[in-house]
Design an enzyme around this catalytic site. Sequence first.
Site, PDB file in Angstrom:
ATOM      1  N   HIS A  12      -0.715  -3.307  -0.842  1.00 31.17           N
ATOM      2  CA  HIS A  12      -0.155  -2.425  -1.872  1.00 31.17           C
ATOM      3  C   HIS A  12      -1.286  -1.521  -2.330  1.00 31.17           C
ATOM      4  CE1 HIS A  12       3.427  -5.105  -2.463  1.00 31.17           C
ATOM      5  NE2 HIS A  12       2.557  -6.019  -2.068  1.00 31.17           N
ATOM      6  N   PHE A  13      -1.268  -0.269  -1.882  1.00 35.69           N
ATOM      7  CA  PHE A  13      -2.347   0.654  -2.223  1.00 35.69           C
ATOM      8  C   PHE A  13      -1.982   1.582  -3.395  1.00 35.69           C
ATOM      9  CE2 PHE A  13      -4.855   0.601   2.073  1.00 35.69           C
ATOM     10  CZ  PHE A  13      -5.271  -0.679   1.793  1.00 35.69           C
ATOM     11  N   ARG A  14      -0.797   1.379  -3.982  1.00 38.62           N
ATOM     12  CA  ARG A  14      -0.427   1.898  -5.300  1.00 38.62           C
ATOM     13  C   ARG A  14      -0.162   3.400  -5.399  1.00 38.62           C
ATOM     14  NH1 ARG A  14       1.232  -2.889  -6.788  1.00 38.62           N
ATOM     15  NH2 ARG A  14      -0.375  -4.352  -7.522  1.00 38.62           N
TER      16      ARG A  14
ATOM     17  N   ASN B 132       6.920  -0.606  -2.744  1.00 40.04           N
ATOM     18  CA  ASN B 132       7.163  -0.655  -4.196  1.00 40.04           C
ATOM     19  C   ASN B 132       6.132   0.150  -4.979  1.00 40.04           C
ATOM     20  OD1 ASN B 132       5.432  -2.741  -3.251  1.00 40.04           O
ATOM     21  ND2 ASN B 132       5.671  -3.886  -5.154  1.00 40.04           N
TER      22      ASN B 132
ATOM     23  N   HIS C   7       9.904 -10.907   1.049  1.00 41.25           N
ATOM     24  CA  HIS C   7       9.277 -11.695  -0.007  1.00 41.25           C
ATOM     25  C   HIS C   7      10.336 -12.664  -0.491  1.00 41.25           C
ATOM     26  CE1 HIS C   7       6.712 -11.909  -3.883  1.00 41.25           C
ATOM     27  NE2 HIS C   7       7.672 -12.824  -3.980  1.00 41.25           N
TER      28      HIS C   7
ATOM     29  N   HIS D 265       3.705 -14.197   3.151  1.00 41.48           N
ATOM     30  CA  HIS D 265       2.907 -15.060   2.265  1.00 41.48           C
ATOM     31  C   HIS D 265       3.527 -16.435   1.941  1.00 41.48           C
ATOM     32  CE1 HIS D 265       5.573 -13.018  -0.534  1.00 41.48           C
ATOM     33  NE2 HIS D 265       4.777 -11.984  -0.719  1.00 41.48           N
TER      34      HIS D 265
ATOM     35  N   ASN E   4       2.228 -13.710  -6.844  1.00 42.08           N
ATOM     36  CA  ASN E   4       3.584 -14.123  -6.490  1.00 42.08           C
ATOM     37  C   ASN E   4       3.730 -14.048  -4.979  1.00 42.08           C
ATOM     38  OD1 ASN E   4       4.118 -14.172  -9.249  1.00 42.08           O
ATOM     39  ND2 ASN E   4       5.043 -12.145  -9.270  1.00 42.08           N
TER      40      ASN E   4
ATOM     41  N   ASP F 162      -1.971  -9.290   1.271  1.00 37.92           N
ATOM     42  CA  ASP F 162      -1.133  -8.933   0.130  1.00 37.92           C
ATOM     43  C   ASP F 162      -1.991  -8.288  -0.963  1.00 37.92           C
ATOM     44  OD1 ASP F 162       1.136  -8.573  -1.376  1.00 37.92           O
ATOM     45  OD2 ASP F 162       1.211 -10.621  -2.138  1.00 37.92           O
TER      46      ASP F 162
ATOM     47  N   HIS G  32      -4.746  -4.574  -9.690  1.00 33.37           N
ATOM     48  CA  HIS G  32      -4.434  -4.157 -11.053  1.00 33.37           C
ATOM     49  C   HIS G  32      -5.760  -3.992 -11.781  1.00 33.37           C
ATOM     50  CE1 HIS G  32      -0.195  -5.274 -10.485  1.00 33.37           C
ATOM     51  NE2 HIS G  32      -0.636  -6.383  -9.922  1.00 33.37           N
TER      52      HIS G  32
END
Length: 448
Positions: free
Chosen positions: A63-65, A95, A179, A237, A284, A311, A315
Amino acid sequence: MSSVLIKNVNIVNEGEIVNSDVYIEDGIFKEIAANISAKSPDVQVFDGENKYLLPGVIDDQVHFREPGLTHKATIETESRAAVAGGITSFIEMPNTNPQTTTIEKLEEKFEIAAKSSYANYSFMFGGTNDNLEEIKKLDASKVAALKLFLGSSTGNMLVDNPEVLEKIFASTNLLIAVHCEDEDTIKKNTAIYKERYGEDIPINFHPIIRSEEACYLSSSKAVALAKKTGARLHVFHLSTAKELELFDNTIPLKEKKITAEVCIHHLWFSDKDYHDKGTFIKWNPAVKGEKDRDALFQALLDDKLDVIATDHAPHTREEKENVYTKAPSGGPLVQHALPAMLEFYHEGKIELEKIVEKMCHNPAILFEIEKRGYIKEGYFADAVLVDLNAPWTVNNENIAYKCGWSPFEGTTFKSRITHTFVNGSLVYKNFKFYDIKNAARLTFNRPA
């Protein structure tokens, strides 16, 4: 593009370690043999004596945002951190904000990566309860996979309509990555502990709230649906020993229709680490008990688990320092995943050849990635030079993530990634980055 010659290096590839020279030309492994001479004065020559050359790692879950959450990370910052960790190709999740649930938004992310990424890239397309027609339009030769959140979703990405879910499984030839956590179970467990503690639930209850039951209930349903529809399923995961019974190790990966992966944090940490690490190891699915961790590691060795991923989900430090119900789940891992696995090698838990199989070869096989994941003549020259005896300690000065922290802070790794090559270009050397963006969009050996 300059040519590269790596001399006298131990190549870890396809289940064996062979000492050889490696010649790279025009971004391709041109020749692998003993005693190769430089073809011209312009060839960059590297001494590989006492070092190991691995194929570039392919991380199938990051997740590179970007777009929308760039205060946490960007494709540029996190791909830069990735190459420092020997990851030369990544597959990023949908996401973001806006979510990657239309072909238009998918192509916008490809445009961002083409300008800014240090590592080769692809993206997953996100499924929702109402975008089945868009899913049907996808060109399977141009997109890595379809991602479904069957729990722990953001925005409207929780696919919780059973009828829609079955239609998606039955309607696509794409690999479906999931997931798996049961949302109802998690909500009930959360309500119990919120009633007892309010918002500041002790972090050690995280693996009880996001429990074995929640994981197994969801993953078993996904596996059953894949068997019913014939869909190609990859379960992200894994975190519990119980879920391992759902997966097979009796056939080669190429023949498997249902596969699974494990992430670095579920191999390294256990519930005993919550005391010291707190919400900084809140993920998660949750990090669970030592028995789960040990069972996952054994399943990796036994080939029930096919891939090691990160994963990677950064943050800010301030976000992670919130009370339990406010602290987001996820953490940065791409820079330290391979060093962590090499630490397990030093402990005698896994062989180098197995690490390469699970982090390089198998993601290439699973996603049918064209000419990557191996050190082979004719393949794209993604490679990582490793010194197994060059200790270093993770600290603020060498952390490359935009968020500026790591769950491995203070850890001393015995092995160091000394050089990373992406498509034949040296992009990283001993904590120094080169401003070279020679990355490419991943391509896939599949019919459209």
